[in-house]
Design a protein around this motif. Structure first.
Motif, short mmCIF file in Angstrom:
data_model
loop_
_atom_site.label_atom_id
_atom_site.label_comp_id
_atom_site.label_asym_id
_atom_site.label_seq_id
_atom_site.Cartn_x
_atom_site.Cartn_y
_atom_site.Cartn_z
N MET A 91 -141.40 25.16 -14.72
CA MET A 91 -140.81 23.99 -14.06
C MET A 91 -141.21 22.70 -14.78
O MET A 91 -142.33 22.56 -15.24
CB MET A 91 -141.30 23.94 -12.61
N LEU A 92 -140.27 21.77 -14.86
CA LEU A 92 -140.53 20.47 -15.51
C LEU A 92 -140.52 19.36 -14.45
O LEU A 92 -139.64 19.32 -13.60
CB LEU A 92 -139.43 20.19 -16.54
N SER A 93 -141.55 18.50 -14.51
CA SER A 93 -141.53 17.31 -13.65
C SER A 93 -141.33 16.10 -14.56
O SER A 93 -142.01 15.99 -15.57
CB SER A 93 -142.86 17.11 -12.93
N LEU A 94 -140.43 15.22 -14.17
CA LEU A 94 -140.25 13.99 -14.94
C LEU A 94 -140.60 12.82 -14.03
O LEU A 94 -140.08 12.71 -12.92
CB LEU A 94 -138.80 13.88 -15.42
N MET A 109 -138.30 17.17 -27.05
CA MET A 109 -139.72 17.28 -26.67
C MET A 109 -139.99 18.67 -26.11
O MET A 109 -140.97 19.33 -26.43
CB MET A 109 -140.08 16.23 -25.61
N TYR A 110 -139.07 19.12 -25.25
CA TYR A 110 -139.20 20.44 -24.61
C TYR A 110 -139.21 21.54 -25.68
O TYR A 110 -140.03 22.44 -25.66
CB TYR A 110 -138.02 20.62 -23.66
N ARG A 111 -138.31 21.38 -26.66
CA ARG A 111 -138.22 22.39 -27.72
C ARG A 111 -139.53 22.43 -28.52
O ARG A 111 -140.05 23.50 -28.83
CB ARG A 111 -137.05 22.06 -28.65
N LYS A 112 -140.08 21.27 -28.80
CA LYS A 112 -141.31 21.22 -29.60
C LYS A 112 -142.46 21.90 -28.85
O LYS A 112 -143.29 22.59 -29.44
CB LYS A 112 -141.69 19.77 -29.92
N ASP A 165 -149.05 20.84 -27.24
CA ASP A 165 -149.42 20.65 -25.83
C ASP A 165 -148.92 19.31 -25.32
O ASP A 165 -148.65 19.14 -24.14
CB ASP A 165 -150.96 20.68 -25.68
N VAL A 166 -148.87 18.35 -26.25
CA VAL A 166 -148.44 17.01 -25.89
C VAL A 166 -147.44 16.53 -26.95
O VAL A 166 -147.71 16.65 -28.13
CB VAL A 166 -149.64 16.02 -25.91
N VAL A 167 -146.30 16.05 -26.52
CA VAL A 167 -145.35 15.48 -27.47
C VAL A 167 -145.00 14.07 -27.01
O VAL A 167 -144.56 13.87 -25.89
CB VAL A 167 -144.06 16.34 -27.57
N SER A 168 -145.23 13.09 -27.88
CA SER A 168 -144.92 11.71 -27.50
C SER A 168 -143.78 11.18 -28.35
O SER A 168 -143.56 11.64 -29.46
CB SER A 168 -146.12 10.78 -27.75
N GLY A 169 -143.10 10.21 -27.79
CA GLY A 169 -142.03 9.55 -28.55
C GLY A 169 -142.65 8.49 -29.45
O GLY A 169 -143.44 7.68 -29.00
N GLY A 217 -145.53 4.80 -26.82
CA GLY A 217 -145.79 4.18 -25.53
C GLY A 217 -146.00 5.26 -24.49
O GLY A 217 -146.71 6.24 -24.73
N ASN A 218 -145.35 5.10 -23.34
CA ASN A 218 -145.55 6.08 -22.27
C ASN A 218 -144.67 7.31 -22.42
O ASN A 218 -145.00 8.36 -21.89
CB ASN A 218 -145.24 5.43 -20.93
N TYR A 219 -143.57 7.16 -23.15
CA TYR A 219 -142.59 8.25 -23.22
C TYR A 219 -143.22 9.50 -23.84
O TYR A 219 -143.60 9.49 -25.01
CB TYR A 219 -141.40 7.80 -24.05
N SER A 220 -143.34 10.57 -23.06
CA SER A 220 -144.01 11.77 -23.56
C SER A 220 -143.79 12.95 -22.61
O SER A 220 -143.32 12.78 -21.49
CB SER A 220 -145.52 11.51 -23.66
N MET A 221 -144.12 14.14 -23.12
CA MET A 221 -144.08 15.35 -22.29
C MET A 221 -145.36 16.14 -22.57
O MET A 221 -145.81 16.20 -23.71
CB MET A 221 -142.85 16.19 -22.65
N MET A 222 -145.93 16.70 -21.51
CA MET A 222 -147.22 17.38 -21.67
C MET A 222 -147.27 18.68 -20.89
O MET A 222 -146.60 18.81 -19.87
CB MET A 222 -148.34 16.50 -21.11
#
Ligand code: UDP
Ligand code: MG
Length: 309
Positions: A1-4, A104-107, A114-118, A153-158
């Motif tokens: 599951m993904l939370s944004l 980001m999800y693909r990476k 574990d962490v992908v940031s823009g 900045g803040n844009y990221s997925m972890m």
């Protein structure tokens, strides 16, 4: 599951477009997700508009804070309420293009980050705010104690492990991009050109941006105190030499009686001391803030999308 998690502060003009673009981007790569909008004390119709969107999409959740706590606190609130195995953070003004979430999800899934940031490799707008951000990142790159944070900045997925690590740091003065880099793990980047804000005026005033930059520098750099120490030491050395010269001059009787040199050194030393006291005051204030240990935010209501009780 993904939370944004998306913080929202008086963004009524762009909520509809934001929801549309975000949902279609997420649904292109995952079906199990939640989008948590954190209403950071908006005084316009933002909350009503998101509530209306929620009626059409049960994945939308809304965390309504009791007042405006600032976007770093709003992000933290949203992260603490998130339940996903993956958690993403994105600004609500469409400056962070939602379409990038898929990459980001693909990476994370395929390249085991574990962490992908823009990482911003450019900006579509050219105004003083952007120049300010560029200057901040340039300065931070040199004086910050954490590396490889520039231009993100803040844009990221972890992954959940990383979010748990991030949330375990309970400091009150929070600079999330710094904390995110600090936790370590395997960190990757997705490059993008930052869009212009879709609609409305920026909600981070120049003053708020300045406070954020100060938070980042005071939290992640020793530079301010070290600067005081170095300049103080150089000053002491110079004035020691000057003192010796004065004594010699006195002894040999060629001392000139002058008020300008005296006055100038008093002004100079006085102002330097004031600046340094200000810097030390910043540390005392931040220490005080931490020891007060007030909660970062208060929640007025959490609309989790379930039937109203
Ligand atoms: N924001 C917020 N609380 C605030 C200020 C801003 O939740 O006190 C939100 C805002 O609605 C937007 C995001 O944080 O979704 C980024 O704000 P803004 O675009 O003003 O910042 P900038 O682009 O200058 O970083
Ligand atoms: Mg913005």
């Amino acid at each position: 599951m993904l939370s944004l998690v998306i913080p929202i502060y008086n963004e009524e003009k762009l909520v509809d477009e934001l929801v549309k673009r975000t949902i279609s981007s997420i649904e292109s790569f995952i079906t199990d997700y939640e989008v948590i909008f954190v209403d950071d004390g908006s005084s316009d119709q933002s909350l009503k508009k998101i509530l209306a969107c929620q009626k059409n999409n049960g994945h939308i959740k809304i965390l309504s804070l009791s007042k405006n706590f600032g976007h770093q606190a709003a992000y933290t609130a949203g992260l603490e309420y998130s339940k996903g195995d993956l958690v993403a953070m994105m600004d609500g003004d469409l400056q962070d293009p939602p379409e990038l979430l898929a990459e980001m999800y693909r990476k994370i899934c395929e390249e085991e980050y574990d962490v992908v940031s823009g990482k911003r490799i450019g900006r579509k707008s050219k105004n003083s705010r952007d120049l300010y951000a560029v200057l901040f990142h340039l300065l931070f790159k040199h004086i910050g104690e954490i590396k490889n944070m520039e231009n993100s900045g803040n844009y990221s997925m972890m992954k959940r492990e990383a979010i748990d690590a991030l949330l375990s740091m309970k400091e009150k003065v929070r600079y999330l991009p710094g904390l995110r880099t600090f936790i370590g793990f395997r960190q990757g980047y997705v490059e993008f050109v930052r869009d212009d804000r879709y609609k409305g005026k920026p909600k981070m005033s120049i003053r708020k941006l300045f406070v954020l930059a100060a938070d980042a520098i005071f939290s992640f750099s020793r530079f301010p105190v070290r600067f005081c120490l170095i300049l103080g030491s150089i000053g002491a050395l110079v004035f020691m030499c000057a003192g010796i010269y004065v004594l010699i001059a006195k002894a040999y009787g060629f001392a000139v009686i002058g008020w300008s040199s005296t006055l100038l050194s008093i002004y100079f030393l006085g102002s330097i001391q004031l600046v340094f006291m200000g810097i030390l005051g910043e540390y005392v204030y931040r220490n005080y803030k931490e020891s007060q240990n007030r909660p970062l935010y208060f929640v007025k209501k959490f609309y989790d999308g379930g039937p109203e009780k």
